[in-house]
Write a protein that holds these residues in place. Structure first.
Motif, PDB file in Angstrom:
ATOM      1  N   LEU A 254      13.344 -19.778   9.213  1.00  0.00           N
ATOM      2  CA  LEU A 254      12.884 -18.388   9.127  1.00  0.00           C
ATOM      3  C   LEU A 254      12.681 -17.937   7.690  1.00  0.00           C
ATOM      4  CD1 LEU A 254      14.988 -16.684  11.945  1.00  0.00           C
ATOM      5  CD2 LEU A 254      12.537 -17.131  11.929  1.00  0.00           C
ATOM      6  N   ASP A 255      13.586 -18.421   6.781  1.00  0.00           N
ATOM      7  CA  ASP A 255      13.465 -17.962   5.394  1.00  0.00           C
ATOM      8  C   ASP A 255      12.353 -18.686   4.643  1.00  0.00           C
ATOM      9  OD1 ASP A 255      14.639 -20.410   5.274  1.00  0.00           O
ATOM     10  OD2 ASP A 255      16.289 -19.829   3.947  1.00  0.00           O
ATOM     11  N   GLU A 256      11.670 -19.635   5.325  1.00  0.00           N
ATOM     12  CA  GLU A 256      10.592 -20.367   4.674  1.00  0.00           C
ATOM     13  C   GLU A 256       9.206 -19.954   5.178  1.00  0.00           C
ATOM     14  OE1 GLU A 256      11.609 -24.375   5.555  1.00  0.00           O
ATOM     15  OE2 GLU A 256      13.067 -24.552   3.943  1.00  0.00           O
ATOM     16  N   LEU A 257       9.162 -19.083   6.187  1.00  0.00           N
ATOM     17  CA  LEU A 257       7.885 -18.700   6.763  1.00  0.00           C
ATOM     18  C   LEU A 257       7.063 -17.871   5.773  1.00  0.00           C
ATOM     19  CD1 LEU A 257       8.985 -17.697  10.377  1.00  0.00           C
ATOM     20  CD2 LEU A 257       7.604 -19.663   9.728  1.00  0.00           C
ATOM     21  N   PRO A 258       5.778 -18.199   5.620  1.00  0.00           N
ATOM     22  CA  PRO A 258       4.925 -17.395   4.740  1.00  0.00           C
ATOM     23  C   PRO A 258       4.708 -16.014   5.340  1.00  0.00           C
ATOM     24  CG  PRO A 258       3.617 -19.016   5.927  1.00  0.00           C
ATOM     25  CD  PRO A 258       5.067 -19.320   6.232  1.00  0.00           C
ATOM     26  N   GLU A 259       4.338 -15.068   4.509  1.00  0.00           N
ATOM     27  CA  GLU A 259       4.183 -13.681   4.955  1.00  0.00           C
ATOM     28  C   GLU A 259       3.106 -13.551   6.038  1.00  0.00           C
ATOM     29  OE1 GLU A 259       3.556 -10.966   1.793  1.00  0.00           O
ATOM     30  OE2 GLU A 259       5.455 -11.408   0.789  1.00  0.00           O
ATOM     31  N   ASP A 260       2.056 -14.365   5.958  1.00  0.00           N
ATOM     32  CA  ASP A 260       1.002 -14.245   6.948  1.00  0.00           C
ATOM     33  C   ASP A 260       1.259 -15.118   8.174  1.00  0.00           C
ATOM     34  OD1 ASP A 260       0.748 -16.560   5.583  1.00  0.00           O
ATOM     35  OD2 ASP A 260      -1.431 -16.508   5.377  1.00  0.00           O
ATOM     36  N   GLY A 261       2.481 -15.682   8.250  1.00  0.00           N
ATOM     37  CA  GLY A 261       2.868 -16.444   9.444  1.00  0.00           C
ATOM     38  C   GLY A 261       2.328 -17.860   9.423  1.00  0.00           C
TER      39      GLY A 261
END
Length: 265
Positions: A254-261
């Motif tokens: 979860l802490d590695e997901l980019p802002e645009d998903g």
């Protein structure tokens, strides 16, 4: 190229010319001994001995004789006087890895070397003066060991004059492709092979792996891939270990997901 490592390089350049003790901390495999070597090589002692010793791999009694030596007849089997590593390193640098594992008694002797610049061989009454720079490393929290009564507080503060904390590889992902390329060049050259090329998909998997073994694990994985690669020198994702290509590893944290998903697939 990560900002964290650039700060560490800057710190190494600052502390290297001094005589201060340095404590390098970080997880296993992050390169603590390499930092110690870099400090020694950039110091005024670079033309003298750099002696590393892993304190965690040697039993206490043997470690004491390794560090301080012994006099002939000090114990059964001591048929001749032997120099310890502190004596051998005189004028140079000694690197004490896994410093948190040494016994309380040995901690006292080490404190004396740091404070008084002298020690006694086992079974000897004469003190030997030395000029040795001490660098130490630990993958344990020494302050926590002090709280638990397992590590001398006075020794901790003597060692922790300069503290260099190495971040784990998973926290500096930008460095992973660079390190992979470095190890690729080195391992191919060592094995007399033409340069290999890693597939983009394999590099992406390296970047998103959790790296419990840090840089040491990365080097081992690259070496394995080079050995298993074909004549074309191509390293596809299939040559990576199973634990890196399993479904559990392909799911981003979860802490590695980019802002645009990311795509559902």
């Amino acid at each position: 190229k990560s900002p964290e490592m650039q700060e560490i390089f800057k710190l190494i350049r600052q502390v290297a010319p001094t005589k201060s003790t340095v404590l390098v901390v970080g997880e296993s495999g992050t390169g603590k001994e390499l930092v110690a070597k870099a400090i020694h090589n950039a110091s005024t002692r670079s033309d003298q001995q750099f002696i590393p010793i892993n304190c965690g791999n040697i039993p206490t009694d043997l470690l004491e004789s390794e560090l301080f030596g012994f006099k002939k007849g000090a114990f059964t089997g001591a048929f001749a006087t032997k120099k310890g590593l502190f004596e051998v390193a005189n004028g140079g640098t000694i690197f004490l890895d896994e410093i948190g594992s040494i016994s309380w008694e040995l901690q006292s002797k080490l404190l004396r070397v740091i404070q008084e610049k002298e020690f006694r061989r086992l079974g000897d009454v004469e003190s030997i003066r030395v000029d040795v720079r001490i660098l130490a490393a630990s993958n344990e929290d020494l302050k926590n060991l002090v709280t638990q009564g397992k590590f001398r507080e006075d020794l901790y503060y003597r060692l922790n004059v300069i503290n260099i904390e190495l971040p784990p590889l998973r926290e500096r992902k930008d460095d992973i492709p660079l390190l992979a390329e470095h190890f690729l060049d080195k391992i191919c050259a060592d094995n007399g092979r033409a340069r290999c090329v890693i597939d983009r998909e394999a590099v992406d998997r390296l970047v998103h792996y959790r790296w419990p073994g840090n840089v040491r694990e990365l080097e081992n994985i690259i070496e394995r891939a080079v050995v298993l690669s074909g004549e074309d020198g191509r390293i596809p994702i299939e040559l990576l270990p199973a634990e890196m290509t399993s479904p559990a590893e392909t799911v981003a944290r979860l802490d590695e997901l980019p802002e645009d998903g990311v795509s559902l697939k």
